[in-house]
Write an enzyme that holds these catalytic residues in place. Sequence first.
Site, PDB file in Angstrom:
ATOM      1  N   GLU A 297     -14.500  39.714 -31.190  1.00 23.70           N
ATOM      2  CA  GLU A 297     -13.345  39.239 -31.941  1.00 23.70           C
ATOM      3  C   GLU A 297     -12.328  38.458 -31.113  1.00 23.70           C
ATOM      4  O   GLU A 297     -11.117  38.671 -31.277  1.00 23.70           O
ATOM      5  CB  GLU A 297     -12.670  40.442 -32.603  1.00 23.70           C
ATOM      6  CG  GLU A 297     -12.034  41.467 -31.629  1.00 23.70           C
ATOM      7  CD  GLU A 297     -12.957  42.575 -31.157  1.00 23.70           C
ATOM      8  OE1 GLU A 297     -14.185  42.351 -31.138  1.00 23.70           O
ATOM      9  OE2 GLU A 297     -12.454  43.649 -30.789  1.00 23.70           O
ATOM     10  N   HIS A 321     -16.320  41.575 -40.223  1.00 24.25           N
ATOM     11  CA  HIS A 321     -15.927  42.559 -39.214  1.00 24.25           C
ATOM     12  C   HIS A 321     -15.054  41.922 -38.130  1.00 24.25           C
ATOM     13  O   HIS A 321     -13.950  42.393 -37.846  1.00 24.25           O
ATOM     14  CB  HIS A 321     -17.185  43.190 -38.605  1.00 24.25           C
ATOM     15  CG  HIS A 321     -16.908  44.190 -37.529  1.00 24.25           C
ATOM     16  ND1 HIS A 321     -16.852  45.545 -37.778  1.00 24.25           N
ATOM     17  CD2 HIS A 321     -16.642  44.042 -36.206  1.00 24.25           C
ATOM     18  CE1 HIS A 321     -16.577  46.182 -36.653  1.00 24.25           C
ATOM     19  NE2 HIS A 321     -16.446  45.291 -35.674  1.00 24.25           N
ATOM     20  N   GLU A 322     -15.545  40.845 -37.530  1.00 26.06           N
ATOM     21  CA  GLU A 322     -14.782  40.227 -36.432  1.00 26.06           C
ATOM     22  C   GLU A 322     -13.455  39.664 -36.940  1.00 26.06           C
ATOM     23  O   GLU A 322     -12.437  39.739 -36.263  1.00 26.06           O
ATOM     24  CB  GLU A 322     -15.608  39.152 -35.721  1.00 26.06           C
ATOM     25  CG  GLU A 322     -16.979  39.616 -35.188  1.00 26.06           C
ATOM     26  CD  GLU A 322     -16.955  40.926 -34.400  1.00 26.06           C
ATOM     27  OE1 GLU A 322     -15.901  41.269 -33.838  1.00 26.06           O
ATOM     28  OE2 GLU A 322     -17.998  41.616 -34.365  1.00 26.06           O
ATOM     29  N   HIS A 325     -10.799  42.291 -37.228  1.00 21.07           N
ATOM     30  CA  HIS A 325     -10.159  42.610 -35.953  1.00 21.07           C
ATOM     31  C   HIS A 325      -8.889  41.781 -35.712  1.00 21.07           C
ATOM     32  O   HIS A 325      -8.077  42.126 -34.857  1.00 21.07           O
ATOM     33  CB  HIS A 325     -11.117  42.355 -34.788  1.00 21.07           C
ATOM     34  CG  HIS A 325     -12.031  43.504 -34.460  1.00 21.07           C
ATOM     35  ND1 HIS A 325     -11.563  44.764 -34.184  1.00 21.07           N
ATOM     36  CD2 HIS A 325     -13.378  43.562 -34.323  1.00 21.07           C
ATOM     37  CE1 HIS A 325     -12.606  45.555 -33.892  1.00 21.07           C
ATOM     38  NE2 HIS A 325     -13.725  44.853 -33.977  1.00 21.07           N
ATOM     39  N   GLU A 344     -12.113  50.012 -33.891  1.00 17.98           N
ATOM     40  CA  GLU A 344     -13.381  49.835 -34.610  1.00 17.98           C
ATOM     41  C   GLU A 344     -13.452  50.556 -35.958  1.00 17.98           C
ATOM     42  O   GLU A 344     -14.025  50.026 -36.907  1.00 17.98           O
ATOM     43  CB  GLU A 344     -14.557  50.236 -33.716  1.00 17.98           C
ATOM     44  CG  GLU A 344     -14.697  49.381 -32.450  1.00 17.98           C
ATOM     45  CD  GLU A 344     -14.907  47.889 -32.712  1.00 17.98           C
ATOM     46  OE1 GLU A 344     -15.265  47.501 -33.845  1.00 17.98           O
ATOM     47  OE2 GLU A 344     -14.696  47.097 -31.761  1.00 17.98           O
ATOM     48  N   ASP A 399     -17.691  51.444 -22.043  1.00 19.05           N
ATOM     49  CA  ASP A 399     -18.834  50.850 -22.714  1.00 19.05           C
ATOM     50  C   ASP A 399     -19.749  51.916 -23.337  1.00 19.05           C
ATOM     51  O   ASP A 399     -20.431  51.662 -24.324  1.00 19.05           O
ATOM     52  CB  ASP A 399     -19.617  50.058 -21.664  1.00 19.05           C
ATOM     53  CG  ASP A 399     -20.335  48.889 -22.277  1.00 19.05           C
ATOM     54  OD1 ASP A 399     -19.759  48.287 -23.199  1.00 19.05           O
ATOM     55  OD2 ASP A 399     -21.465  48.599 -21.843  1.00 19.05           O
ATOM     56  N   TYR A 407     -16.925  53.741 -34.920  1.00 19.39           N
ATOM     57  CA  TYR A 407     -17.132  52.782 -36.011  1.00 19.39           C
ATOM     58  C   TYR A 407     -17.209  53.489 -37.363  1.00 19.39           C
ATOM     59  O   TYR A 407     -16.399  53.258 -38.250  1.00 19.39           O
ATOM     60  CB  TYR A 407     -18.426  51.988 -35.796  1.00 19.39           C
ATOM     61  CG  TYR A 407     -18.345  50.932 -34.716  1.00 19.39           C
ATOM     62  CD1 TYR A 407     -18.447  51.272 -33.374  1.00 19.39           C
ATOM     63  CD2 TYR A 407     -18.182  49.590 -35.035  1.00 19.39           C
ATOM     64  CE1 TYR A 407     -18.391  50.306 -32.378  1.00 19.39           C
ATOM     65  CE2 TYR A 407     -18.119  48.614 -34.043  1.00 19.39           C
ATOM     66  CZ  TYR A 407     -18.226  48.980 -32.716  1.00 19.39           C
ATOM     67  OH  TYR A 407     -18.153  48.020 -31.746  1.00 19.39           O
TER      68      TYR A 407
END
Length: 628
Positions: A297, A321-322, A325, A344, A399, A407
């Site tokens: 994003e 989705h992006e 953001h 998320e 990460d 999510y």
Amino acid sequence: MARVRRHNGRRMLRVILSSALVALCCACSVMPTTTTRRSLPADPHSHAEPNRVRVVHLSLDLALDFERRRAEGSARLDLERIDRDAPLRLDVRALEILGVTGSAGGKRKYIVGPEDDATASELIVELARDDTSVTVHYRTTERAEAMQWLAPAQTAGGKQPFLFTQGQAILTRTWIPLQDSPAVRITYDATIRAPQGLTPVMSAEQLGRAADGAWHFRMQQPIPSYLIALACGELEFSAVSARCGVWAEPSVLGGARSELEDMEAMVQSAEELFGPYRWGRYDLIVLPPSFPFGGMENPRLTFATPTILAGDKSLVGLVAHELAHSWSGNLVTNATWRDFWLNEGFTVYFEQRIMERVYGPERSNMEKVLGLREYEEELPTLDLGLRMLHLDLVGRNPDDAVTSVPYQKGALFLRRIEELVGRPAFDRFLRRWFDEHAFMSVTTEEFLAYLRSELLAHYPDAATKLNLVEWLYDGGVPADLPRPRSAMLDEVDAQVARWTAGTAAEALVTKGWTTQQWLRFLDALPASLSVVQLAQLDRVFGFTQSRNSEILCEWLVACVRNQYSAADSRVAEFLCSVGRRKFLKPLYTELAKSPEGLRRAREIYALARPRYHAVSTRTIDDLLDWKP
Ligand code: BES
Ligand code: ZN
């Protein structure tokens, strides 16, 4: 797993500031007019001490050298000096520091700390009394994990090289020295020098090319460092609307433009839901297939994998989705990576609302059901610290937190609140949440306090029913987890039941099925299938030849699991052509389950690895126990 150092004594001594109002000079209407200099929470993934000296603006000047695969230049950092005696502590990793100068140009003493773990080292700069900025002169090295330099053969055009960066979560420090914590927001400007024939683009306003050939960019809204992004290659642009458009290599552009023609409708729907889009343009760049994520994003310019171009808009949920953001993540940002669900979970919830508006409730319902299934399947495989919304990331690389918990569980939590108070009240609440926290980085606790005082206080019944501890601090499945349903997926289940009861694949009623239905079909099949059964499904439905990346990946996993060797070459081909971690991980995992599969996986990986981004190799190295 990468280890990250724990809090140390020095960090505990941080000066806690009372919040002071600082006026930001700005004339532009989209900028916030004031901001609070808030005391920022400790971030175990950063060495910075922003409560003592805070970076507020970055001026980047970089020349891109595609032959040597490195960038060289300088980063000027404008500072807010809160504690006059404090040095400036920056996050760096794998950077070659050439020198540091103060605001008037004089040399400054600095030391680069040891690389104390896999994620970071620090650059400590001694500041002069009157320094309002410092300039770090540096070059990147081949260990810059954020950057992927692609040979021409790895692009669609095949003639020019390509570069892109991926900052989230803690990789920006491998190409820019700065305070690499999502709590620290900065504005930036950039000068990028690129070879003739290549066009650089950034997550910023494009100011064009100067007479000397350098390209200029500026981002006037304060953003966290992980959103600074650069791509450079043979790129062309095609407009979708006055404020939306697509960047891609020339041969990809036409197809991408039609696949993404609903971008403007998505932005409008999003605005109707949660308030004005505050970033000016919304463009998307289709990157070469080695991009390790589906999408990223980056503000004003989403970075995306070409694997979403299915030809029938079936995977454009990723764009929703992006885009979402732009509110949840870019406007209101998780203050530390523990609070990742604030980025998320909100975004998945918001994405589903956009999809519902643009493509109808049934499409959105199908995506919700598939998302819930992902969460339930993955949950038992996760370490306890990763099963709760409020993550335990001490000693972990952020990460590792990219799982369906932030999510899907995150989105389901918001859906549950919506259920309890009703959609209109929840929408008003969310809209105010974004407005009142615009351009701020926030913690889970801050969200909870706001939720309690601004919403639950007015809905005592909902407040009693909602078990916040279970939702946020517990690793199990909450008792009141919403269970979305979809009639179109129920139809699929009925067909799967017929097939497992002996009906031939040819006789199944599948006409007009959408991608989401096929994904459900593959997911609902028994885990164990005979080669004869797989061959029958393949003959009738042509899965091995599918050009839909999601369907293909799901199918190939089933093939590997059941040793359907007719798909072997397709597995190798897919793994060698795509670098998206979401696809690589399940396929390599399934291969690694048998000794013969592991041998094949290593053989394929030896060929493919040089073409993957560091984000993906980090994961797959671990999986295959690969020693680079
Ligand atoms: N911001 C994430 C990608 C990310 C997360 C990168 C954490 C690095 C660390 C992005 O918005 C995302 O979630 N991408 C998904 C898209 C999907 C959920 C629609 C992806 O890449 O698959
Ligand atoms: Zn996301």
